[in-house]
Design an enzyme around this catalytic site. Structure first.
Site, mmCIF file in Angstrom:
data_model
loop_
_atom_site.group_PDB
_atom_site.id
_atom_site.type_symbol
_atom_site.label_atom_id
_atom_site.label_comp_id
_atom_site.label_asym_id
_atom_site.label_seq_id
_atom_site.Cartn_x
_atom_site.Cartn_y
_atom_site.Cartn_z
ATOM 1 N N VAL A 105 -2.417 14.306 37.376
ATOM 2 C CA VAL A 105 -1.927 13.397 38.413
ATOM 3 C C VAL A 105 -2.199 11.967 37.987
ATOM 4 O O VAL A 105 -3.346 11.586 37.743
ATOM 5 C CB VAL A 105 -2.604 13.664 39.770
ATOM 6 C CG1 VAL A 105 -2.098 12.672 40.816
ATOM 7 C CG2 VAL A 105 -2.361 15.097 40.222
ATOM 8 N N ILE B 110 -4.961 7.047 35.416
ATOM 9 C CA ILE B 110 -5.693 6.638 36.619
ATOM 10 C C ILE B 110 -6.711 7.709 36.983
ATOM 11 O O ILE B 110 -6.351 8.865 37.182
ATOM 12 C CB ILE B 110 -4.733 6.430 37.801
ATOM 13 C CG1 ILE B 110 -3.684 5.363 37.467
ATOM 14 C CG2 ILE B 110 -5.500 6.037 39.056
ATOM 15 C CD1 ILE B 110 -2.612 5.222 38.527
ATOM 16 N N ASP C 162 8.609 16.056 40.939
ATOM 17 C CA ASP C 162 7.381 15.658 40.248
ATOM 18 C C ASP C 162 6.341 15.140 41.232
ATOM 19 O O ASP C 162 5.171 15.531 41.199
ATOM 20 C CB ASP C 162 7.711 14.583 39.201
ATOM 21 C CG ASP C 162 6.479 14.026 38.520
ATOM 22 O OD1 ASP C 162 5.985 14.655 37.567
ATOM 23 O OD2 ASP C 162 6.002 12.958 38.943
ATOM 24 N N ALA D 18 -1.628 24.347 18.128
ATOM 25 C CA ALA D 18 -0.559 25.340 18.210
ATOM 26 C C ALA D 18 0.757 24.664 18.589
ATOM 27 O O ALA D 18 0.825 23.922 19.576
ATOM 28 C CB ALA D 18 -0.916 26.407 19.239
ATOM 29 N N GLU E 31 13.939 10.830 31.859
ATOM 30 C CA GLU E 31 14.427 11.855 30.949
ATOM 31 C C GLU E 31 15.958 11.887 30.979
ATOM 32 O O GLU E 31 16.595 11.310 31.867
ATOM 33 C CB GLU E 31 13.890 13.225 31.368
ATOM 34 C CG GLU E 31 12.370 13.326 31.381
ATOM 35 C CD GLU E 31 11.758 13.313 29.994
ATOM 36 O OE1 GLU E 31 12.496 13.587 29.020
ATOM 37 O OE2 GLU E 31 10.556 13.026 29.869
ATOM 38 N N LYS F 189 2.444 16.694 42.521
ATOM 39 C CA LYS F 189 1.215 15.902 42.560
ATOM 40 C C LYS F 189 0.660 15.818 43.980
ATOM 41 O O LYS F 189 -0.561 15.827 44.179
ATOM 42 C CB LYS F 189 1.491 14.512 41.994
ATOM 43 C CG LYS F 189 1.853 14.546 40.516
ATOM 44 C CD LYS F 189 2.383 13.221 40.021
ATOM 45 C CE LYS F 189 2.790 13.297 38.554
ATOM 46 N NZ LYS F 189 3.414 12.044 38.056
#
Length: 443
Positions: free
Chosen positions: A133, A137, A202, A46, A191, A206
């Site tokens: 997260v 890793i 951010d 989608a 960004e 996390k």
């Protein structure tokens, strides 16, 4: 030989991660089916715009703008749209239809995690989120499964590659924050609007996820103390290097007891801190991520690797896909999230830490004694003092006045006492400026 029916997989979103998921799934589908015990049939992807350019080629017949129909016909739904809405609505729709869901959406989990996990539990579905997260890793499964029988004391992680790249450039190349950010942008690490990274949003998302998982307690995103790196200067980084430290943006989740109330609780916080160069986290360079866990029985553990990137994150998504497929083959309800500890979420003032404080002071007799008295009055003990004498320009202009710089390291104290000490120093007549305040972690 695979005898279980094919499982229908729907993908929502075809950005850098989604496109790589499609590519890897089509390329390695037979091998993944062998690992899963069931065929994995990608029934559709989608997207908002079928004709938009993709980072990897997606067969045209798989693309659709009808996400809801795709969801209702799937056994497993992979959500890689990002953001809060319509991702939340789509995930709830998928779970309520009985499908398992895989997501890399850290913002959604940090904001609406309890609602989503509750919806999954109600219908016996499973919500997987290894990719949310630190990308490639593996950290979610070790915390949820491998360390479920242990008692986690503390998690300290570098979980944002953009800020780690910037701080590493400042340390190793002597860049200012602005020039390091420009390099990060040119290389695609940052960004066009880097606010979520450099202001710590951010990493805070996390931290909320890791804290909730490690301490079996829901930690809302608005209870995570957050500071970004925008105030970090090249002078601080240089001073840290000379003192044997490196500056890192850390996400910390910790179980502790409030000194004043005796309440046992959880602290989750994000801020730039000084890390001794002997600590494993100090060796995490570039845009890499690492999560350092202190467990009661297992001891110290560190997980290191790529914390971002399309193909790296896709690896974690496909790992969840294999797990989801195996659950379908074996049968039985999904495993509910363990958040029954219900520990108190403690404020930053409850934390015990150390500070390194740089001060500009007047160069006259009795200054050190006056400074030491301020620390003592606020229950903070001085560990180290370094002094340099320089000429400081008078605030009124016209000439210069003798001044000195003090770099003071403290012993461990409560955040509340340390913060009050810094406030008192700023108000002191012998202090001309408080030029730097950084916490010390990992020593």
């Amino acid at each position: 030989m695979i005898e279980y029916r094919n499982l229908r997989v729907a993908l929502l979103g075809a950005g850098s991660v989604g496109a790589q998921v499609v590519s890897l799934l089509l390329q390695h589908g037979d091998e993944l089916a062998q690992r899963s015990g069931a065929g994995l049939e990608l029934v559709g992807v989608a997207v908002r715009d079928i004709d938009a350019p993709r980072t990897a080629e997606i067969p045209q017949h798989l693309l659709t703008t009808d996400a809801e129909s795709l969801i209702l016909g799937a056994d497993i739904v992979i959500e890689l749209i990002g953001g809060l809405e319509p991702a939340r609505q789509y995930i709830l729709q998928a779970l309520n239809s009985g499908a398992d869901v895989i997501t890399a959406n850290k913002a959604l989990l940090a904001t609406h995690g309890p609602e989503l996990f509750d919806a999954a539990e109600q219908v016996g579905a499973q919500l997987y989120y290894e990719a949310a997260v630190a990308a490639a890793i593996p950290i979610i499964r070790p915390l949820r499964d491998s360390l479920a029988g242990d008692r986690i004391k503390r998690i300290m992680g570098i979980v944002n590659g953009t800020t780690n790249f910037i701080l590493d450039r400042m340390d190793t190349a002597g860049d200012t924050l602005e020039s390091a950010l420009a390099v990060a942008t040119d290389l695609g690490y940052a960004e066009a609007d880097p606010t979520a990274d450099i202001e710590g949003f951010d990493a805070a998302q996390k931290a909320a996820i890791l804290a909730s998982l490690a301490f079996h307690t829901t930690v809302p995103i608005d209870r995570v103390h957050r500071e970004g790196i925008t105030a970090v200067t090249i002078e601080q980084v240089d001073a840290a290097r000379k003192a044997g430290y490196v500056v890192k943006l850390l996400a910390i989740a910790e179980r502790l007891t409030d000194r004043e109330t005796g309440i046992d609780g959880v602290s989750a916080r994000v801020y730039p801190a000084l890390v001794p160069r002997s600590h494993p986290l100090a060796a995490v360079h570039g845009a890499k991520n690492a999560v350092f866990i202190e467990a009661e029985a297992a001891g110290d553990l560190m997980f290191y690797g790529a914390g971002a990137g399309g193909i790296e994150t896709a690896s974690a998504v496909l790992g969840d896909l294999v797990s989801a497929a195996r659950r379908h083959v074996i049968g039985g309800p999904g495993v509910a999230e363990s958040t029954d500890a219900n520990l108190t979420i403690l404020p930053i003032s409850s934390v015990t830490t150390r500070y390194q404080i740089s001060l500009g002071v007047v160069d006259q007799p009795g200054v050190l004694a006056s400074i030491a008295t301020l620390f003592s009055e606020h229950n903070v003990s001085i560990e180290t003092v370094e002094q340099t004498v320089a000429e400081q320009a008078e605030s009124s202009g016209g000439g210069s006045a003798p001044g000195a710089t003090l770099v003071i390291g403290t012993h461990a104290a409560s955040e509340a006492d340390l913060s009050a000490t810094v406030q008192a120093l700023g108000d002191s007549p012998v202090v001309t400026s408080v030029t730097s305040v950084l916490r010390v972690e990992g020593s």
